[in-house]
Design a protein around this motif. Structure first.
Motif, PDB file in Angstrom:
ATOM      1  N   ALA A   1       0.832  -1.206   0.000  1.00  0.00           N
ATOM      2  CA  ALA A   1       0.000   0.000   0.000  1.00  0.00           C
ATOM      3  C   ALA A   1       0.864   1.252   0.000  1.00  0.00           C
ATOM      4  O   ALA A   1       0.545   2.246  -0.667  1.00  0.00           O
ATOM      5  N   LEU A   2       1.948   1.202   0.763  1.00  0.00           N
ATOM      6  CA  LEU A   2       2.863   2.352   0.764  1.00  0.00           C
ATOM      7  C   LEU A   2       3.418   2.604  -0.628  1.00  0.00           C
ATOM      8  O   LEU A   2       3.522   3.742  -1.084  1.00  0.00           O
ATOM      9  N   VAL A   3       3.779   1.525  -1.285  1.00  0.00           N
ATOM     10  CA  VAL A   3       4.340   1.657  -2.630  1.00  0.00           C
ATOM     11  C   VAL A   3       3.310   2.289  -3.558  1.00  0.00           C
ATOM     12  O   VAL A   3       3.628   3.208  -4.332  1.00  0.00           O
ATOM     13  N   GLU A   4       2.072   1.834  -3.451  1.00  0.00           N
ATOM     14  CA  GLU A   4       1.046   2.385  -4.333  1.00  0.00           C
ATOM     15  C   GLU A   4       0.814   3.863  -4.039  1.00  0.00           C
ATOM     16  O   GLU A   4       0.630   4.667  -4.945  1.00  0.00           O
ATOM     17  N   ARG A   5       0.849   4.199  -2.752  1.00  0.00           N
ATOM     18  CA  ARG A   5       0.674   5.613  -2.410  1.00  0.00           C
ATOM     19  C   ARG A   5       1.848   6.433  -2.940  1.00  0.00           C
ATOM     20  O   ARG A   5       1.660   7.529  -3.482  1.00  0.00           O
ATOM     21  N   ALA A   6       3.033   5.909  -2.785  1.00  0.00           N
ATOM     22  CA  ALA A   6       4.204   6.636  -3.289  1.00  0.00           C
ATOM     23  C   ALA A   6       4.178   6.740  -4.807  1.00  0.00           C
ATOM     24  O   ALA A   6       4.589   7.755  -5.377  1.00  0.00           O
ATOM     25  N   GLN A   7       3.672   5.700  -5.454  1.00  0.00           N
ATOM     26  CA  GLN A   7       3.557   5.745  -6.911  1.00  0.00           C
ATOM     27  C   GLN A   7       2.650   6.886  -7.357  1.00  0.00           C
ATOM     28  O   GLN A   7       2.829   7.468  -8.417  1.00  0.00           O
ATOM     29  N   GLN A   8       1.683   7.176  -6.495  1.00  0.00           N
ATOM     30  CA  GLN A   8       0.728   8.230  -6.843  1.00  0.00           C
ATOM     31  C   GLN A   8       1.237   9.609  -6.412  1.00  0.00           C
ATOM     32  O   GLN A   8       0.516  10.602  -6.517  1.00  0.00           O
ATOM     33  N   GLY A   9       2.470   9.654  -5.902  1.00  0.00           N
ATOM     34  CA  GLY A   9       3.059  10.943  -5.588  1.00  0.00           C
ATOM     35  C   GLY A   9       3.046  11.303  -4.123  1.00  0.00           C
ATOM     36  O   GLY A   9       3.352  12.438  -3.761  1.00  0.00           O
ATOM     37  N   ASP A  10       2.689  10.360  -3.258  1.00  0.00           N
ATOM     38  CA  ASP A  10       2.652  10.626  -1.825  1.00  0.00           C
ATOM     39  C   ASP A  10       4.091  10.599  -1.297  1.00  0.00           C
ATOM     40  O   ASP A  10       4.713   9.547  -1.154  1.00  0.00           O
ATOM     41  N   ARG A  11       4.613  11.787  -0.999  1.00  0.00           N
ATOM     42  CA  ARG A  11       6.009  11.872  -0.590  1.00  0.00           C
ATOM     43  C   ARG A  11       6.237  11.264   0.800  1.00  0.00           C
ATOM     44  O   ARG A  11       7.310  10.726   1.071  1.00  0.00           O
ATOM     45  N   ASP A  12       5.269  11.378   1.670  1.00  0.00           N
ATOM     46  CA  ASP A  12       5.430  10.785   3.002  1.00  0.00           C
ATOM     47  C   ASP A  12       5.570   9.264   2.896  1.00  0.00           C
ATOM     48  O   ASP A  12       6.399   8.648   3.579  1.00  0.00           O
ATOM     49  N   ALA A  13       4.738   8.703   2.065  1.00  0.00           N
ATOM     50  CA  ALA A  13       4.835   7.248   1.864  1.00  0.00           C
ATOM     51  C   ALA A  13       6.196   6.875   1.295  1.00  0.00           C
ATOM     52  O   ALA A  13       6.825   5.899   1.710  1.00  0.00           O
ATOM     53  N   TYR A  14       6.636   7.670   0.351  1.00  0.00           N
ATOM     54  CA  TYR A  14       7.952   7.401  -0.239  1.00  0.00           C
ATOM     55  C   TYR A  14       9.043   7.469   0.817  1.00  0.00           C
ATOM     56  O   TYR A  14       9.941   6.612   0.875  1.00  0.00           O
TER      57      TYR A  14
END
Lengths: 184, 792
Positions: A5-18
């Motif tokens: 889920a973190l990866v998917e959020r980061a893929q969508q541009g979520d810098r915190d997740a990244y």
């Protein structure tokens, strides 16, 4: 939050997740890079480039579940580039902590580590990558083949070549020890 | 012997303990800060597993979000549909796979410049967000590329990574195929047009002024330099004249269009590989055709019929942009974009073949003329497309996607330098190796006509081959006589046995005693140091005057190790300085035996061949090789080959590889060239600074390569991958001897001895110097432990 889920959020541009992903991956990537490059500074450079590339190219990762393997591919690629860029190739930078630890060892252990280190240094970065991913990270050959994008047989032959070279080095040291000589 | 599983554990444990455990937090913070300033690459999709490694365009497909069972059903349905389709299409889809694509492709994608080297990860050659790179051109050596962008030309060595600014570029430019100069016609208002020629190596510029001067204003369009560097073709956009301009004098010939009444234009110039003819596109009344003329503009012949311009324009800017003829490197074909696909035609207009019917963008010939790489685009005005390959040697060949999208400005597609090295047919005795070498298809020249050769020929001059076989505990020297074809023992089983390089003496190292004997003669002890001593690392000097060895005395505590140089006649012995721990390097002699060098912790010591008179010459690493005259030595530093005088002065970096990577170098007998291995690349490096890459088999690993120059310096034998490659001294030809190892030149350079490399085939063999007439003889042997030595 799962890693996927973190990866998917980061893929969508979520810098915190990244950043959570990056901080979690940094140590394992550094372990791999520092072993392949045998140079702390170069390894940190490779990991830094990898972390930036993870952010930049994360949208191109098709399967979020393969995030970890994908990062190994990236770090090996940057290790290769770092190794080529680093004109100190072939020169081992001695880590002080290693030296101190070695000083407490028996002479035979020191000799073996010294031999292993020199034999490992003599390997190409591609060979080192296979050894590190298999013996340090514990990845099976098939997964290494996918990560490095090389045929399974090539992984096997690289591992065989590398281990044979290192084993031969150790055996030579053992022969010297048996004969009572100093470590070569 | 350490058990495999135990050794695995040892390696794992060592890896775990050998380096630092964690990265500095500051390093992570710095990377994250950089990432915050970095945009994610959107619109790119990576196909990481189970397919191509190259990114492709598109968003994450809806398919990936479906439940696994649904995905499986859809996949099965698609597979069934594909099967039915294939059956309907018939054998067309069942065609055997085409000739494989083996080229190296330089291209521009998303404004950056990349190199696609099959089998390896794509390499970013230039990545500068501030510069929009517009064109990439392979230079004649197929190793360097020239990139246009930002008003400058950057030349990049794709093998070494060396990158430098070659000079300015004010407008489209043309490279002389020699690759060392380029030219362009700057557009300057109010000034008579000139052609600027830039030396890409020095950056120096000279002007060529057309004679007689062209009227002002004028604008030379589509300037195209002939391959021999002597003529420019251009179209003066202002006067609408087709010009041929001498590159030296500027003398200008006006070539009238074939229809002198036409206001249309000429462009899309393409010189034939031998510069004898020029193909170009002429536009007439909105229609275009390809024509070919002789180099002086005469004998114009129409190659294709006039057709409508698919771009709907007859503007000069579009001339050649659509058809753009391109000669194949062998001069046999002209490839051109036929609306909308890709076609071939013979230069005389015969035998037209339409290869592709869908829109094609950029295209480029493989350097061996075996096919074309092109970008398959969605429409004729698309800037970039999918990289595709088609073999042209077989009519009906089908295009093969190369799994790379978004490609523009495709450079010439070059096969790996040297291509596939040919192996010759088996020898007359059924040996696994070659009998008659054939030239390499792309890089090698024809090998000289093979002379008849056999072991009997060698027997006219040589008694046989001597070698050492055995184990680390016990070795025996043997002689395999050509006359008898039977090996005989030259020594009993001893600790170490070595035949001298001249094949006339044998040194035996046994229990602290070093003895030298003539072949079949009585041994004479030349060095003795007690019983409780073991020898290792023993060697002869190149000329056979000296012997060296490391011995370990185990009757004292702790054991003492020392290294010695001893005269082969026993007249002198010198103990060598103790090197620093862990680097027991053997001394290295000059080929004439007169000088010796050995590295210590802080200095390289150089002295007399007998080990006397050693003195420090500087903080040099161990010597890799001495020059033949002993006046210089070569060594490796920072991944480069350096050379220095024997007194340590005049040290200079000979190779200057940007990324280093060198690990072996060998002087040619003439002393003017070093064969250098950089990674898996073999270079011939001249002392004057020039270097050339030797084309070896693609993918050949040189990790364990051995290099041996023939004494006459005509060839070098390189052993790698279970084969011996015979490389001409100038790199112009390469011949592979399959299944051969351990190369050894006869001292008269007429023959090459080797040993079989295959399982169950370890027989010795002798071939002519050019690799022809190779024949095995004698029985299969235990792997020799040392070099094969020719015995007079």
């Amino acid at each position: 939050v799962t890693s996927g889920a973190l990866v998917e959020r980061a893929q969508q541009g979520d810098r915190d997740a990244y950043e959570l992903l990056a901080r979690g991956a940094a140590r394992r990537l550094f372990l791999v890079a520092s072993r392949i490059l045998r140079d702390t500074d170069a390894a940190e450079d490779a990991v830094q480039q990898t972390l930036v590339a993870i952010w930049r190219d994360l949208p191109s990762l098709r399967d979020p579940d393969r995030f970890e393997a994908w990062t190994y591919r990236l770090v090996v690629r940057y290790c290769r580039a770092e190794g080529r860029r680093n004109r100190r190739m072939g020169v081992t930078v001695v880590d002080l902590s290693e030296t101190l630890a070695a000083a407490r060892d028996e002479i035979g252990a020191v000799a073996m580590r010294d031999q292993l280190g020199r034999a490992f240094d003599a390997l190409s970065h591609d060979h080192r990558a296979v050894v590190v991913l298999h013996h340090l990270v514990g990845l099976p050959l098939g997964e290494i083949a996918e990560i490095l994008d090389i045929p399974y047989g090539t992984v096997g032959s690289r591992l065989h070549h590398a281990m044979r070279a290192m084993r031969a080095s150790i055996e030579a040291a053992e022969r010297t020890t048996v004969r009572g000589g100093q470590p070569a | 012997m350490t058990a495999m599983t135990e050794f695995d554990r040892v390696v794992t444990s060592w890896l775990d303990a050998t380096g630092p455990a964690d990265i500095h937090a500051a390093a992570i913070d710095a990377a994250l800060a950089t990432a915050r300033r970095t945009h994610q690459r959107r619109g790119l999709r990576g196909v990481l597993f189970g397919g191509s490694a190259w990114p492709v365009h598109g968003r994450r497909p809806v398919f990936a979000t479906l439940p696994p069972t649904v995905r499986v059903v859809i996949l099965l349905a698609l597979a069934l549909a594909a099967l039915v389709g294939a059956l309907l299409v018939g054998s067309q889809l069942m065609r055997p796979r085409e000739i494989g694509f083996t080229g190296r492709v330089a291209y521009i994608r998303d404004g950056n410049v990349y190199l696609d080297d099959p089998g390896r990860s794509p390499i970013t050659l230039l990545d500068d967000p501030a510069v929009d790179f517009t064109r990439v051109t392979w230079l004649e050596d197929r190793q360097r590329v020239a990139v246009e962008g930002g008003g400058v030309i950057t030349v990049i060595d794709t093998l070494t990574g060396e990158r430098r600014r070659a000079g300015p570029a004010e407008g489209p430019l043309t490279w002389w195929s020699g690759g060392n100069s380029y030219a362009y016609a700057p557009s300057r208002d109010g000034v008579a047009p000139v052609i600027e020629i830039v030396d890409a190596n020095t950056g120096q510029t000279r002007e060529v002024r057309p004679v007689p001067p062209l009227p002002t204003p004028a604008n030379l369009w589509d300037l195209t330099w002939s391959g021999d560097g002597r003529i420019f073709a251009a179209f003066d956009m202002a006067s609408r004249r087709f010009l041929l301009i001498d590159a030296s004098t500027g003398a200008t010939t006006i070539v009238a269009p074939t229809d002198p009444t036409s206001d249309d234009a000429v462009g899309g110039f393409s010189w034939s590989p031998d510069s004898s003819r020029l193909a170009f596109v002429e536009g007439r009344g909105g229609r275009q055709a390809i024509l070919v003329a002789d180099r002086d503009g005469s004998a114009v012949a129409q190659v294709t019929e006039f057709r409508d311009d698919p771009m709907g324009s007859n503007d000069w800017m579009n001339l050649g942009g659509t058809l753009r003829p391109t000669w194949s490197p062998d001069g046999a074909w002209i490839a051109f974009r036929a609306a909308p696909g890709l076609s071939l035609v013979r230069p005389d207009g015969r035998d037209r073949r339409d290869l592709v019917a869908t829109p094609v963008g950029w295209f480029a010939w493989a350097a061996d003329s075996s096919g074309l790489a092109f970008t398959r685009i969605s429409s004729l005005d698309a800037a970039a497309g999918d990289l595709t390959w088609i073999a042209t040697g077989t009519p009906g060949s089908q295009p093969q996607p190369l799994g790379l999208s978004g490609v523009a400005a495709l450079g010439v597609v070059a096969p790996p330098p040297g291509g596939q090295i040919p192996a010759a047919s088996p020898g007359p005795t059924g040996a696994p190796a070659m009998a008659t070498p054939t030239p390499d298809a792309s890089a090698a020249e024809t090998v000289a006509t093979p002379r008849p050769a056999s072991p009997a020929d060698a027997a006219g001059s040589w008694t046989g081959l001597a070698y050492t076989a055995g184990t680390d505990v016990c070795q025996t020297a043997h002689l395999l006589a050509f006359a008898t074809d039977v090996p005989s023992d030259l020594t009993p089983c001893v600790e170490r046995a070595l035949v001298s390089p001249d094949g006339q003496r044998i040194a035996t190292f046994n229990h602290g005693t070093l003895a030298v004997s003539r072949l079949g003669g009585r041994a004479r002890v030349v060095f003795a140091d007690g019983e409780n001593v073991t020898w290792d690392w023993v060697d002869w000097s190149p000329g056979g005057r000296w012997l060296t060895g490391r011995l370990t005395r185990s009757d004292v505590t702790p054991p003492v190790t020392s290294a010695w140089v001893t005269a082969a006649d026993g007249s002198a012995s010198h103990e060598l300085p103790k090197p620093h721990l862990g680097t027991w390097d053997l001394p290295t002699w000059s080929p004439d035996d007169r000088r010796l060098a050995i590295a210590t912790e802080n200095n390289l010591l150089v002295g007399n061949g007998d080990g006397s008179g050693l003195h420090p010459v500087g903080p040099f690493p161990p010597v890799g090789a001495w020059s033949p005259d002993g006046g210089q030595f070569a060594y490796l530093r920072d991944g480069d080959v350096w050379i220095a005088g024997s007194d340590g002065t005049g040290a200079r970096d000979l190779t200057r590889f940007e990324f280093g990577g060198t690990w072996q170098a060998t002087w040619s007998p003439a002393g003017d060239t070093l064969a250098v291995i950089q990674g898996n690349v073999l270079w011939l490096v001249k002392l004057v600074g020039s270097r050339s890459r030797v084309g070896l088999d693609p993918g050949l690993s040189l990790d364990t390569a051995v290099m041996r120059w023939s004494p006459d310096g005509v060839r070098m034998a390189l052993e790698a991958g279970g084969a011996i490659y015979l490389v001409a001294a100038d790199g112009s030809s390469v011949v592979r001897l399959d299944g051969a190892t351990n190369p050894s030149w006869s001292p008269d350079s007429r023959f090459l001895a080797s040993q079989g490399a295959g399982p169950g085939n370890t027989r010795l063999a002798v071939a002519n110097a050019d690799g022809s007439g190779r024949r095995p003889f004698g029985p299969s042997l235990v792997q020799p432990g040392g070099p094969l030595v020719w015995v007079p």
